[in-house]
Design a protein around this motif. Sequence first.
Motif, short mmCIF file in Angstrom:
data_model
loop_
_atom_site.label_atom_id
_atom_site.label_comp_id
_atom_site.label_asym_id
_atom_site.label_seq_id
_atom_site.Cartn_x
_atom_site.Cartn_y
_atom_site.Cartn_z
N GLU A 60 0.84 -1.20 0.00
CA GLU A 60 0.00 0.00 0.00
C GLU A 60 0.88 1.25 0.00
O GLU A 60 1.93 1.28 0.64
CB GLU A 60 -0.88 -0.03 1.26
CG GLU A 60 -1.90 1.06 1.36
CD GLU A 60 -2.78 0.88 2.58
OE1 GLU A 60 -3.97 1.17 2.49
OE2 GLU A 60 -2.27 0.47 3.65
N GLN B 143 -5.19 1.66 -1.37
CA GLN B 143 -6.17 0.64 -1.03
C GLN B 143 -7.31 1.10 -0.13
O GLN B 143 -8.38 0.49 -0.14
CB GLN B 143 -5.46 -0.53 -0.32
CG GLN B 143 -4.44 -1.22 -1.18
CD GLN B 143 -3.67 -2.28 -0.41
OE1 GLN B 143 -4.08 -2.73 0.65
NE2 GLN B 143 -2.54 -2.69 -0.95
N ARG B 144 -7.11 2.17 0.66
CA ARG B 144 -8.10 2.54 1.69
C ARG B 144 -8.27 4.05 1.80
O ARG B 144 -7.41 4.82 1.40
CB ARG B 144 -7.65 2.06 3.07
CG ARG B 144 -7.46 0.59 3.22
CD ARG B 144 -6.91 0.23 4.59
NE ARG B 144 -5.53 0.69 4.73
CZ ARG B 144 -4.92 0.93 5.88
NH1 ARG B 144 -5.55 0.74 7.02
NH2 ARG B 144 -3.67 1.34 5.92
N ILE C 242 -8.96 6.60 5.10
CA ILE C 242 -8.86 6.52 6.56
C ILE C 242 -9.03 7.93 7.14
O ILE C 242 -8.46 8.88 6.63
CB ILE C 242 -7.46 6.00 6.97
CG1 ILE C 242 -7.20 4.65 6.30
CG2 ILE C 242 -7.31 5.92 8.48
CD1 ILE C 242 -5.76 4.39 5.97
N GLU D 252 -12.22 3.63 8.65
CA GLU D 252 -11.44 3.28 7.47
C GLU D 252 -12.23 2.26 6.68
O GLU D 252 -13.07 1.55 7.23
CB GLU D 252 -10.06 2.74 7.82
CG GLU D 252 -10.06 1.36 8.41
CD GLU D 252 -8.66 0.79 8.55
OE1 GLU D 252 -8.25 0.02 7.65
OE2 GLU D 252 -8.00 1.09 9.56
N PHE D 253 -11.99 2.24 5.37
CA PHE D 253 -12.64 1.24 4.53
C PHE D 253 -11.81 1.07 3.26
O PHE D 253 -11.12 1.98 2.82
CB PHE D 253 -14.09 1.62 4.19
CG PHE D 253 -14.28 3.01 3.68
CD1 PHE D 253 -14.10 3.32 2.33
CD2 PHE D 253 -14.66 4.02 4.55
CE1 PHE D 253 -14.28 4.62 1.87
CE2 PHE D 253 -14.86 5.32 4.10
CZ PHE D 253 -14.66 5.61 2.76
N PRO D 254 -11.90 -0.14 2.68
CA PRO D 254 -11.20 -0.37 1.42
C PRO D 254 -11.88 0.40 0.29
O PRO D 254 -13.12 0.56 0.30
CB PRO D 254 -11.32 -1.88 1.20
CG PRO D 254 -12.49 -2.30 2.02
CD PRO D 254 -12.60 -1.32 3.16
N GLN E 62 -18.20 -2.89 5.36
CA GLN E 62 -16.77 -2.81 5.06
C GLN E 62 -16.09 -1.69 5.86
O GLN E 62 -14.87 -1.53 5.80
CB GLN E 62 -16.55 -2.56 3.57
CG GLN E 62 -17.04 -3.68 2.69
CD GLN E 62 -16.25 -4.96 2.91
OE1 GLN E 62 -15.04 -4.97 2.78
NE2 GLN E 62 -16.94 -6.02 3.28
N SER F 42 -11.42 2.39 -7.03
CA SER F 42 -12.54 1.59 -6.50
C SER F 42 -13.23 0.76 -7.57
O SER F 42 -14.17 0.03 -7.26
CB SER F 42 -13.57 2.51 -5.83
OG SER F 42 -14.19 3.34 -6.79
#
Length: 125
Positions: free
Chosen positions: A7, A41-42, A44, A58-60, A85, A122
């Motif tokens: 990441e 990737q995320r 946050i 946080e989430f992907p 998620q 995404s």
Amino acid sequence: MILKSGEEKRREDKAMVEEFKWNEHSEELLEGEGSLFLTTQRLILERISEGKTVTIFEFPLKAVDQVSVKGFVSKVLLLKVALNQIISKVKEIDFSSKKGYASLKIKVNNPKGYADEISFRSRKG
């Protein structure tokens, strides 16, 4: 924020979560100011609380269903995210068994830059 294997950090800004809603419930503990991080990737949001850094949520990026920018002068980032998620370290908040989506309204510098990057990263597939 601790990066996961593979990441990379793409953006970091002070932000204001103006709205965090799911099923018409407003989650006020997840609203307010913090540091917003966008990685490969995320997404946050962290905040300092009692001298410690706390992950507010946080989430992907793959959990993002819709992303847009709204407003003329004061633009905001709008996100629709799969509720189950979203991870939060805030006490008593656990979305892991929830169905549906959360709607987030975030005031941040260059919301279009965030929207473009989130939209790109995404994509399903």
